[in-house]
Design an enzyme around this catalytic site. Structure first.
Site, PDB file in Angstrom:
ATOM      1  N   HIS A 169     -14.756   2.172  -2.203  1.00 40.67           N
ATOM      2  CA  HIS A 169     -13.894   1.163  -1.712  1.00 40.67           C
ATOM      3  C   HIS A 169     -12.984   2.080  -0.933  1.00 40.67           C
ATOM      4  O   HIS A 169     -11.563   1.421  -0.712  1.00 40.67           O
ATOM      5  CB  HIS A 169     -13.167   0.474  -2.874  1.00 40.67           C
ATOM      6  CG  HIS A 169     -14.076  -0.492  -3.537  1.00 40.67           C
ATOM      7  ND1 HIS A 169     -13.724  -0.982  -4.674  1.00 40.67           N
ATOM      8  CD2 HIS A 169     -15.009  -1.140  -3.030  1.00 40.67           C
ATOM      9  CE1 HIS A 169     -14.692  -1.942  -5.062  1.00 40.67           C
ATOM     10  NE2 HIS A 169     -15.559  -1.987  -4.241  1.00 40.67           N
ATOM     11  N   TYR A 209       0.996  -1.249   0.014  1.00 40.51           N
ATOM     12  CA  TYR A 209      -0.033  -0.072  -0.082  1.00 40.51           C
ATOM     13  C   TYR A 209       0.816   1.246  -0.249  1.00 40.51           C
ATOM     14  O   TYR A 209       0.497   2.226  -0.702  1.00 40.51           O
ATOM     15  CB  TYR A 209      -1.072  -0.008   1.239  1.00 40.51           C
ATOM     16  CG  TYR A 209      -2.041  -0.961   0.555  1.00 40.51           C
ATOM     17  CD1 TYR A 209      -3.207  -0.362   0.038  1.00 40.51           C
ATOM     18  CD2 TYR A 209      -2.189  -2.264   1.280  1.00 40.51           C
ATOM     19  CE1 TYR A 209      -4.266  -1.200  -0.474  1.00 40.51           C
ATOM     20  CE2 TYR A 209      -3.504  -2.950   0.797  1.00 40.51           C
ATOM     21  CZ  TYR A 209      -4.480  -2.273   0.005  1.00 40.51           C
ATOM     22  OH  TYR A 209      -5.458  -3.287  -0.235  1.00 40.51           O
TER      23      TYR A 209
HETATM   24  P1  OAD Z   1     -10.120  -4.187 -12.833  1.00 41.46           P
HETATM   25  O1  OAD Z   1      -8.516  -4.399 -12.943  1.00 41.46           O
HETATM   26  O2  OAD Z   1     -11.086  -5.523 -12.344  1.00 41.46           O
HETATM   27  O3  OAD Z   1     -10.775  -3.841 -14.279  1.00 41.46           O
HETATM   28  C1  OAD Z   1     -10.109  -2.721 -15.080  1.00 41.46           C
HETATM   29  C2  OAD Z   1     -11.051  -2.592 -16.279  1.00 41.46           C
HETATM   30  O4  OAD Z   1     -10.521  -1.583 -16.988  1.00 41.46           O
HETATM   31  C3  OAD Z   1     -10.936  -3.764 -17.288  1.00 41.46           C
HETATM   32  O5  OAD Z   1     -12.229  -3.942 -17.490  1.00 41.46           O
HETATM   33  C4  OAD Z   1     -10.121  -3.030 -18.395  1.00 41.46           C
HETATM   34  O6  OAD Z   1     -10.404  -3.742 -19.645  1.00 41.46           O
HETATM   35  C5  OAD Z   1     -10.393  -1.782 -18.329  1.00 41.46           C
HETATM   36  N1  OAD Z   1      -9.345  -0.946 -18.885  1.00 41.46           N
HETATM   37  C6  OAD Z   1      -7.993  -0.888 -18.743  1.00 41.46           C
HETATM   38  N2  OAD Z   1      -7.235  -0.086 -19.138  1.00 41.46           N
HETATM   39  C7  OAD Z   1      -8.258   0.885 -19.749  1.00 41.46           C
HETATM   40  C8  OAD Z   1      -8.014   2.139 -20.294  1.00 41.46           C
HETATM   41  N3  OAD Z   1      -7.118   2.914 -20.441  1.00 41.46           N
HETATM   42  N4  OAD Z   1      -9.322   2.742 -20.705  1.00 41.46           N
HETATM   43  C9  OAD Z   1     -10.539   2.121 -20.387  1.00 41.46           C
HETATM   44  N5  OAD Z   1     -10.694   0.813 -19.562  1.00 41.46           N
HETATM   45  C10 OAD Z   1      -9.601   0.379 -19.245  1.00 41.46           C
HETATM   46  O7  OAD Z   1     -10.628  -2.946 -11.855  1.00 41.46           O
HETATM   47  P2  OAD Z   1     -11.785  -2.659 -11.119  1.00 41.46           P
HETATM   48  O8  OAD Z   1     -12.945  -2.960 -12.060  1.00 41.46           O
HETATM   49  O9  OAD Z   1     -11.649  -1.181 -11.035  1.00 41.46           O
HETATM   50  O10 OAD Z   1     -11.361  -3.479  -5.134  1.00 41.46           O
HETATM   51  O11 OAD Z   1     -11.700  -3.416  -9.912  1.00 41.46           O
HETATM   52  C11 OAD Z   1     -12.600  -3.189  -8.989  1.00 41.46           C
HETATM   53  C12 OAD Z   1     -12.074  -3.651  -7.628  1.00 41.46           C
HETATM   54  O12 OAD Z   1     -11.185  -5.013  -7.570  1.00 41.46           O
HETATM   55  C13 OAD Z   1     -11.090  -2.639  -7.205  1.00 41.46           C
HETATM   56  O13 OAD Z   1     -11.880  -1.565  -6.670  1.00 41.46           O
HETATM   57  C14 OAD Z   1     -10.460  -3.458  -6.236  1.00 41.46           C
HETATM   58  C15 OAD Z   1     -10.231  -4.689  -6.870  1.00 41.46           C
HETATM   59  O14 OAD Z   1      -9.917  -5.647  -6.160  1.00 41.46           O
HETATM   60  C16 OAD Z   1     -10.686  -3.348  -3.831  1.00 41.46           C
HETATM   61  O15 OAD Z   1      -9.445  -3.339  -3.482  1.00 41.46           O
HETATM   62  C17 OAD Z   1     -11.829  -3.650  -2.732  1.00 41.46           C
END
Ligand code: OAD
Length: 314
Positions: A122, A68
């Site tokens: 979060h 972190y």
């Molecule tokens: P993810 O890493 O699961 O997903 C990221 C998404 O962003 C994916 O669908 C990629 O295809 C997309 N992506 C990547 N680069 C991009 C770009 N330049 N423009 C647009 N899209 C792009 O991340 P989150 O969905 O945020 O929780 O994950 C959700 C939660 O899971 C997080 O908040 C965290 C994690 O574990 C906790 O820590 C509680």
């Protein structure tokens, strides 16, 4: 099949009043921060989600703090991108625009997103709180980097040049000076598992200044923990006030609940859905219909473009 037509979206956006957005790590990808499930989702040999649990902190508080502390450092070095600014501008122009962010990096706040319209599902990397069951201490907006000296990112110093005469010390410091002038001292990338990390004892980790017993921990929501009730209540209240016109789903894999569930909740309140994502196969539970939009590409480029009809140029 969802539409990819920006013109029809722009028209609909102009007529939309109640808008909700769900943001994920992809929004900050063009600011250089790694996502969780994409490339870079591994931190050293750990899946980032393995380190984001109360059990991991209990077992290895030093490793979890190193993870972190590194994320705090990277987030502080990163700059908000045009998508953060575009969403902040939409919020200023439309008080009925509510954003739910899963991001803990503080970039929306640094883009001056109005805070009363930004709900952090979060938590936040820059809040710290006491882990002791008996203590409620918490501190927001702590941007100290490193938060304690032991968590400083190690620096790579050039090797002293060996010397066979009595000028060893002089030579070594000269080589160090030269290297520094040439930018030789640099931070090591501790997300690379080849960089050795020394185990840290508990007493050098961040301590609670109030109860003086508990360790401090990052103020983020870990797996297995509840989302902040007050935030969820505010969002539910807003959702129930009236129908919703539009749901923006930006840079999230929509796999983590309850956050991902807001897309279908908004749809059931009347919303048409618009997704911005780099990758069409990575949208988890979101099922798009012919009244929705799908914009494939970098959020940093696409979000200002699709919002331009309302916010102008960013
Ligand atoms: P993810 O890493 O699961 O997903 C990221 C998404 O962003 C994916 O669908 C990629 O295809 C997309 N992506 C990547 N680069 C991009 C770009 N330049 N423009 C647009 N899209 C792009 O991340 P989150 O969905 O945020 O929780 O994950 C959700 C939660 O899971 C997080 O908040 C965290 C994690 O574990 C906790 O820590 C509680």
């Amino acid at each position: 099949m969802a539409s990819t037509d920006i013109t029809s979206f722009a028209e609909y956006l102009k007529g939309s009043r109640r808008i909700m957005a769900l943001l994920g790590a992809g929004l900050s990808a063009s600011s250089g921060l790694p996502t969780f499930r994409g490339a870079g989702g591994l931190w050293r040999s750990y899946d980032a989600t393995e380190l984001a649990t109360p059990e991991a902190f209990e077992a290895n508080p030093d490793l979890v703090w190193q993870f972190y502390s590194y994320r705090r450092h990277m987030a502080l070095k990163a700059q908000p991108n045009r998508a953060h600014y575009a969403l902040a501008e939409l919020a200023r122009r439309n008080k009925d625009f509510v954003t739910l962010s899963q991001n803990v990096d503080g970039l929306s706040q640094r883009a001056n997103h109005p805070l009363d319209q930004l709900h952090l599902l979060h938590g936040n990397l820059f809040t710290v709180k006491c882990t002791s069951f008996y203590c409620n201490y918490s501190r927001a907006n702590d941007f100290t980097d490193p938060i304690v000296p032991a968590l400083a990112i190690p620096k790579n110093f050039p090797e002293p040049r060996p010397s066979s005469d009595d000028k060893t010390g002089e030579e070594a410091s000269k080589s160090l000076d030269d290297a520094m002038k040439a930018g030789g001292e640099r931070e090591l990338d501790i997300s690379d598992e080849r960089v050795p990390l020394a185990p840290l004892s508990r007493d050098v980790l961040p301590q609670c200044p109030e109860c003086k017993e508990g360790l401090l921990r990052p103020g983020v929501v870990w797996f297995g923990e509840s989302l902040p009730t007050h935030t969820l209540d505010l969002v539910d209240e807003w959702m129930l006030e009236d129908r919703i016109d539009l749901m923006l789903v930006i840079g999230t894999s929509s796999r983590v609940y309850p956050a991902a569930g807001y897309v279908e909740k908004a749809r059931s309140r009347g919303a048409r859905v618009a997704v911005v994502n780099m990758d069409p196969v990575s949208m988890g539970s979101v099922r798009l219909t012919s009244s929705d939009w799908y914009f494939e590409g970098d959020a940093g480029v696409l979000v200002p473009e699709i919002l331009r009809s309302v916010i102008g140029d960013i």
